[in-house]
Design an enzyme around this catalytic site. Structure first.
Site, PDB file in Angstrom:
ATOM      1  N   GLU A  11      -2.023  -4.563  -8.764  1.00  0.00           N
ATOM      2  CA  GLU A  11      -2.265  -5.658  -9.712  1.00  0.00           C
ATOM      3  C   GLU A  11      -2.429  -7.013  -9.025  1.00  0.00           C
ATOM      4  O   GLU A  11      -2.730  -7.996  -9.675  1.00  0.00           O
ATOM      5  CB  GLU A  11      -1.131  -5.738 -10.745  1.00  0.00           C
ATOM      6  CG  GLU A  11      -1.210  -4.633 -11.763  1.00  0.00           C
ATOM      7  CD  GLU A  11      -0.241  -4.826 -12.920  1.00  0.00           C
ATOM      8  OE1 GLU A  11       0.800  -5.468 -12.713  1.00  0.00           O
ATOM      9  OE2 GLU A  11      -0.537  -4.310 -14.006  1.00  0.00           O
TER      10      GLU A  11
ATOM     11  N   HIS B 214       0.844  -1.208   0.000  1.00  0.00           N
ATOM     12  CA  HIS B 214       0.000   0.000   0.000  1.00  0.00           C
ATOM     13  C   HIS B 214       0.877   1.255   0.000  1.00  0.00           C
ATOM     14  O   HIS B 214       0.608   2.221  -0.711  1.00  0.00           O
ATOM     15  CB  HIS B 214      -0.866   0.080   1.261  1.00  0.00           C
ATOM     16  CG  HIS B 214      -1.922  -0.967   1.371  1.00  0.00           C
ATOM     17  ND1 HIS B 214      -1.902  -1.945   2.318  1.00  0.00           N
ATOM     18  CD2 HIS B 214      -3.066  -1.152   0.658  1.00  0.00           C
ATOM     19  CE1 HIS B 214      -2.978  -2.708   2.205  1.00  0.00           C
ATOM     20  NE2 HIS B 214      -3.701  -2.252   1.206  1.00  0.00           N
TER      21      HIS B 214
ATOM     22  N   SER C 171      -0.129  -8.849   1.370  1.00  0.00           N
ATOM     23  CA  SER C 171      -1.574  -8.791   1.548  1.00  0.00           C
ATOM     24  C   SER C 171      -1.850  -8.563   3.026  1.00  0.00           C
ATOM     25  O   SER C 171      -1.105  -9.066   3.883  1.00  0.00           O
ATOM     26  CB  SER C 171      -2.186 -10.132   1.124  1.00  0.00           C
ATOM     27  OG  SER C 171      -3.484 -10.269   1.656  1.00  0.00           O
TER      28      SER C 171
END
Ligand code: PAF
Length: 280
Positions: free
Chosen positions: A148, A36, A185
């Protein structure tokens, strides 16, 4: 850095800024990681003002359990965004976004939502489309950034922007990986030690599948991936697809004028991990 919880207030702040400024939006569900932050860094370079939204969107979760267990780390997230010199953080409550009607809008993505993630997670993309459309309407950014890792989500958002003729540039951002290859993640923090040690096999398998493509028979690549992943006791393959990047339909034969990616979803216990790789 301003932290704002109300849509109206966010719009007031944005309206005070010169209309010629480029506004960038980075939508997130929080539990921020380096992936992020790399997106926020990029947005900072390309925009005059960067808005990061943090909102765990209930309508995109197909399982109440997953929504409940989704990591929430607001305080740390805000510290990280402050360090990145993010300008505005939008942290609405569910009622601010959905009022009393916590339901997704039924959307038409020309079938892009019917395969892979969409086939395994009922209404997931209607939920994603609904929240992203609401955020786009509130922020009205010039550019919006999406990783992506969620490649199908990215294509679906591009489709929504095309269909609704919103004047927003969608910027795809490279997958950010741990040193051992595991795609970053927010869900990785929930992996046990054993699951975390097994998880890099997902990307390693994608790399091997890429090296077999397109010479090897597609069915053989499928079998290879299945054996690799399911060969590890901590992992269970949900799907592996080689698909055309535009239609997201899995391919039967290879056409070198088209672009393909391999997509994978794997369970480590109850935690679902996804990844993908460009093949040509
Ligand atoms: O990718 C995500 O984190 C979410 O799907 C998004 C785009 C922020 C919408 O809730």
């Amino acid at each position: 850095m301003k932290v704002i919880t109300k849509a109206r207030e966010l719009q007031n702040v944005l309206n005070q800024h010169n209309k010629t400024q480029v506004i960038g939006l980075v939508p997130t569900m929080g539990a921020l990681h380096l992936g992020h932050l790399s997106i926020v860094k990029r947005a900072k370079l390309e925009c005059d003002m960067v808005v990061v939204s943090i909102f765990v969107n209930p309508t995109q979760f197909d399982k109440a359990e997953d929504l409940k267990n989704y990591p929430r780390t607001l305080e740390t997230d805000l510290q990280l965004l402050e360090q990145e010199q993010c300008d505005l953080v939008f942290v609405p409550q569910v009622e601010e976004i959905y009022q009393n009607d916590v339901k997704p809008e039924v959307m038409d993505f020309d079938g892009l939502d019917k395969v892979m993630e969409g086939a395994f997670r009922k209404d997931h993309f209607d939920g994603v489309g609904t929240i992203v459309k609401k955020l786009f309407t509130i922020v009205n950014p010039n550019k919006a950034y999406f990783g992506e890792k969620d490649f199908q989500q990215l294509q679906i958002i591009k489709k929504m922007v095309d269909k609704t003729k919103m004047n927003i540039q969608i910027i795809p951002c490279d997958i950010y990986r741990e040193d051992d290859g595991l795609a970053m993640s927010s869900r990785n923090t929930r992996l046990s030690k054993v699951q975390r040690e097994a998880a890099p096999l997902i990307y390693a398998t994608l790399l091997q599948a890429k090296s077999l493509f397109p010479q090897q028979d597609l069915g053989d690549i499928q079998t290879f991936v299945q054996q690799q992943i399911n060969g590890d006791e901590a992992l269970k393959l949900e799907y592996f697809e080689i698909a055309d990047v535009d239609t997201l339909l899995s391919i039967k034969t290879f056409d070198d004028s088209k672009q393909y990616r391999a997509f994978i979803a794997v369970f480590a216990g109850s935690i679902r991990l996804i990844d993908n790789i460009a093949l040509n």
